[in-house]
Each structure stands twice: as structure tokens, then as C-alpha cells.
Write a protein that holds these residues in place. Sequence first.
Motif, mmCIF file in Angstrom:
data_model
loop_
_atom_site.group_PDB
_atom_site.id
_atom_site.type_symbol
_atom_site.label_atom_id
_atom_site.label_comp_id
_atom_site.label_asym_id
_atom_site.label_seq_id
_atom_site.Cartn_x
_atom_site.Cartn_y
_atom_site.Cartn_z
ATOM 1 N N LEU A 20 -11.336 -58.174 -24.202
ATOM 2 C CA LEU A 20 -11.728 -57.926 -22.802
ATOM 3 C C LEU A 20 -13.138 -57.317 -22.744
ATOM 4 C CD1 LEU A 20 -8.484 -56.411 -21.169
ATOM 5 C CD2 LEU A 20 -9.489 -58.656 -20.737
ATOM 6 N N LEU A 21 -13.425 -56.438 -23.712
ATOM 7 C CA LEU A 21 -14.753 -55.811 -23.743
ATOM 8 C C LEU A 21 -15.821 -56.838 -24.127
ATOM 9 C CD1 LEU A 21 -13.863 -52.402 -25.472
ATOM 10 C CD2 LEU A 21 -14.330 -52.789 -23.045
ATOM 11 N N VAL A 22 -15.518 -57.663 -25.128
ATOM 12 C CA VAL A 22 -16.476 -58.680 -25.581
ATOM 13 C C VAL A 22 -16.785 -59.654 -24.436
ATOM 14 C CG1 VAL A 22 -16.826 -60.623 -27.168
ATOM 15 C CG2 VAL A 22 -15.748 -58.517 -27.994
ATOM 16 N N GLU A 23 -15.728 -60.135 -23.783
ATOM 17 C CA GLU A 23 -15.919 -61.098 -22.681
ATOM 18 C C GLU A 23 -16.669 -60.454 -21.510
ATOM 19 O OE1 GLU A 23 -11.888 -62.237 -21.961
ATOM 20 O OE2 GLU A 23 -11.752 -63.193 -23.936
ATOM 21 N N GLY A 24 -16.340 -59.188 -21.230
ATOM 22 C CA GLY A 24 -17.000 -58.475 -20.134
ATOM 23 C C GLY A 24 -18.494 -58.338 -20.375
ATOM 24 N N ASN A 30 -24.957 -62.489 -18.846
ATOM 25 C CA ASN A 30 -25.209 -63.791 -18.203
ATOM 26 C C ASN A 30 -25.220 -63.693 -16.682
ATOM 27 O OD1 ASN A 30 -25.458 -65.575 -20.513
ATOM 28 N ND2 ASN A 30 -23.333 -65.055 -20.918
ATOM 29 N N ASN A 31 -25.148 -62.464 -16.191
ATOM 30 C CA ASN A 31 -25.162 -62.217 -14.745
ATOM 31 C C ASN A 31 -24.018 -62.930 -14.018
ATOM 32 O OD1 ASN A 31 -26.442 -60.548 -12.968
ATOM 33 N ND2 ASN A 31 -27.934 -62.061 -12.281
ATOM 34 N N LEU A 32 -22.878 -62.964 -14.690
ATOM 35 C CA LEU A 32 -21.702 -63.634 -14.106
ATOM 36 C C LEU A 32 -20.587 -62.624 -13.833
ATOM 37 C CD1 LEU A 32 -21.620 -66.710 -16.533
ATOM 38 C CD2 LEU A 32 -22.308 -66.743 -14.129
ATOM 39 N N GLN A 33 -20.958 -61.440 -13.394
ATOM 40 C CA GLN A 33 -19.987 -60.378 -13.178
ATOM 41 C C GLN A 33 -18.878 -60.788 -12.209
ATOM 42 O OE1 GLN A 33 -23.284 -60.024 -13.164
ATOM 43 N NE2 GLN A 33 -23.942 -57.971 -13.714
ATOM 44 N N SER A 34 -17.695 -60.229 -12.471
ATOM 45 C CA SER A 34 -16.578 -60.467 -11.569
ATOM 46 C C SER A 34 -16.909 -59.874 -10.198
ATOM 47 C CB SER A 34 -15.312 -59.789 -12.091
ATOM 48 O OG SER A 34 -15.141 -60.059 -13.450
ATOM 49 N N ASP A 35 -16.274 -60.416 -9.192
ATOM 50 C CA ASP A 35 -16.499 -59.929 -7.839
ATOM 51 C C ASP A 35 -15.625 -58.690 -7.609
ATOM 52 O OD1 ASP A 35 -17.312 -59.723 -5.285
ATOM 53 O OD2 ASP A 35 -16.082 -61.374 -4.503
ATOM 54 N N HIS A 36 -16.195 -57.512 -7.920
ATOM 55 C CA HIS A 36 -15.398 -56.293 -7.822
ATOM 56 C C HIS A 36 -15.259 -55.841 -6.357
ATOM 57 C CE1 HIS A 36 -15.284 -55.736 -12.127
ATOM 58 N NE2 HIS A 36 -16.584 -55.857 -12.204
ATOM 59 N N ASP A 37 -14.031 -55.855 -5.883
ATOM 60 C CA ASP A 37 -13.762 -55.348 -4.542
ATOM 61 C C ASP A 37 -13.316 -53.892 -4.691
ATOM 62 O OD1 ASP A 37 -12.664 -54.619 -2.122
ATOM 63 O OD2 ASP A 37 -11.854 -56.615 -1.711
ATOM 64 N N HIS A 38 -14.251 -52.987 -4.461
ATOM 65 C CA HIS A 38 -13.973 -51.578 -4.742
ATOM 66 C C HIS A 38 -12.841 -51.003 -3.893
ATOM 67 C CE1 HIS A 38 -18.225 -51.520 -6.514
ATOM 68 N NE2 HIS A 38 -17.358 -51.507 -7.493
ATOM 69 N N LEU A 39 -12.795 -51.392 -2.647
ATOM 70 C CA LEU A 39 -11.722 -50.867 -1.791
ATOM 71 C C LEU A 39 -10.352 -51.349 -2.282
ATOM 72 C CD1 LEU A 39 -13.171 -51.015 1.833
ATOM 73 C CD2 LEU A 39 -12.764 -49.014 0.398
ATOM 74 N N LEU A 67 -20.343 -50.966 -16.082
ATOM 75 C CA LEU A 67 -21.274 -52.060 -15.788
ATOM 76 C C LEU A 67 -21.454 -52.966 -16.997
ATOM 77 C CD1 LEU A 67 -24.016 -50.113 -13.774
ATOM 78 C CD2 LEU A 67 -22.269 -51.633 -12.866
ATOM 79 N N ILE A 68 -21.712 -52.355 -18.160
ATOM 80 C CA ILE A 68 -21.987 -53.120 -19.391
ATOM 81 C C ILE A 68 -20.845 -54.067 -19.746
ATOM 82 C CG2 ILE A 68 -22.152 -52.824 -21.905
ATOM 83 C CD1 ILE A 68 -23.644 -50.224 -21.365
ATOM 84 N N PHE A 69 -19.608 -53.623 -19.488
ATOM 85 C CA PHE A 69 -18.444 -54.436 -19.860
ATOM 86 C C PHE A 69 -17.794 -55.104 -18.638
ATOM 87 C CE2 PHE A 69 -18.705 -51.215 -23.293
ATOM 88 C CZ PHE A 69 -19.000 -52.091 -24.318
ATOM 89 N N ASP A 70 -18.499 -55.095 -17.532
ATOM 90 C CA ASP A 70 -18.028 -55.728 -16.293
ATOM 91 C C ASP A 70 -16.585 -55.332 -15.969
ATOM 92 O OD1 ASP A 70 -18.144 -57.307 -14.006
ATOM 93 O OD2 ASP A 70 -17.354 -59.060 -15.047
ATOM 94 N N GLN A 71 -16.360 -54.049 -15.871
ATOM 95 C CA GLN A 71 -15.027 -53.546 -15.544
ATOM 96 C C GLN A 71 -15.086 -52.776 -14.230
ATOM 97 O OE1 GLN A 71 -12.324 -54.406 -17.393
ATOM 98 N NE2 GLN A 71 -13.740 -55.563 -18.689
#
Length: 218
Positions: A20-24, A30-39, A67-71
Amino acid sequence: MRKHSKEYLQNLTPYQGYELLVEGNKRFINNLQSDHDHLEMINETREGQYPFAVILSCMDSRTSTELIFDQGLGDIFSIRVAGNIVNNDILASIEYATKYIGSKVLMVLGHTECGAIKSAKAGVTDGHITALLNRIQPSIAKAMLKEEEYHQFSDNAAYANVENSLEEILTRSEIVKEMFKKGEIGLVGGVYNIETGQVDFFKNLTKRKKEPKQLINA
Ligand SMILES: [Zn+2]
């Protein structure tokens, strides 16, 4: 299965946690971060937290692990201190995360151009800073002996400092040592490159579930 649940964490293997960390990090560079819905994340985690990873990293403002691991919220126990050094309170935090919450991966993350390492090299002494930098000195000595060793990023002291912290955690925490021996948690060492955003997962002591005796080197 819902990511932030006890069931999810119990079913996740340490190796899957590492992946999960490697993929993140791949998504991040690659600027392909997941769409984090904080609420939505607040809503999902309001009744409890089940972070799959505990990461000891530097306080450097450029190295936020989420941020680094897109979590998102509730994914990582983030322990941050200048120079990613280890002390008793940090060991206690790691023990709590792994034994009592069930985090599957323990990572130590250093980074290139670390101000704490540079200050230790320069022999800076001032206030409480002196004692912290003294903890980094052994890593600098080790790095000098390893000058020829190849690493993805040219920053031997950063790598030696991560190795040193991993070694300290394993030798000083009986809880971590036992859980690691039983394959209940994985251990990972990485160095983050502040110029590219890439993490070099240079040390992976995470056992794959089906190959319990094999040590995987990334
Ligand atoms: Zn740093």
C-alpha cells in the motif's frame, strides 16, 4: 471491506501493508493521487482508528507521510521528530500502534538534505538540540565507513540513520522484536528524495505470508 475497520486491519498482511505504501508513493510521484474526501474520512473514522502503518519520519515540512504515500485520515500513525531518531517515548508510541491497535507495517523514513543530519555533521551544539544531534552521530560515523556503498540517492548518512533507527527499535523494544519474529508486523526502511518525491524502499524485512521464512529485499 471498509478500509477503516478492525476487520480490514486484521485481514491485511504486513506485506500487503508494505505494498500500500509502495503504490501510494507511485501515485504521488505520478500526480495520480486518490480523491480524498476529507469530510467522508472524518465520518468514517469517528468511531475508532485502524491505521495500517506506523511511520517514524523527520519533522521536515517537505516530508509529510500522508502526502508522500497518498493516504488519508486514519491510515498512518505518524511519528515525527527531527532526524527520525529513536527515544523511549517514540518506542512506546510504536509499541502502542503495533501491539494495541494492530498496525501491520513499521517504517522508518529518512530523507535527502536532512537539516538535522547536516547540523550533526557540522557539530552544532545549542540547548536541547545538542542531545538530539548526538543521537545522529553514530550514523554519520557509519556512513563515512560505507562511502563506496551504492544507494539510489547519494546520501549515505540518511540511509545509515534509517538503518540505525531500525536497529535501535529492534534491539530496544521486546514487543516489536517478538511481533516481528512471529511475522505479525513488517519492518521497512526508506529514504525520501526531496527533489523528486520518490521513496527508495531500500530495506524491506517484511515477510510474505505464504513464505514465512523468506526475507524479501526490495
Ligand atoms: Zn530531516
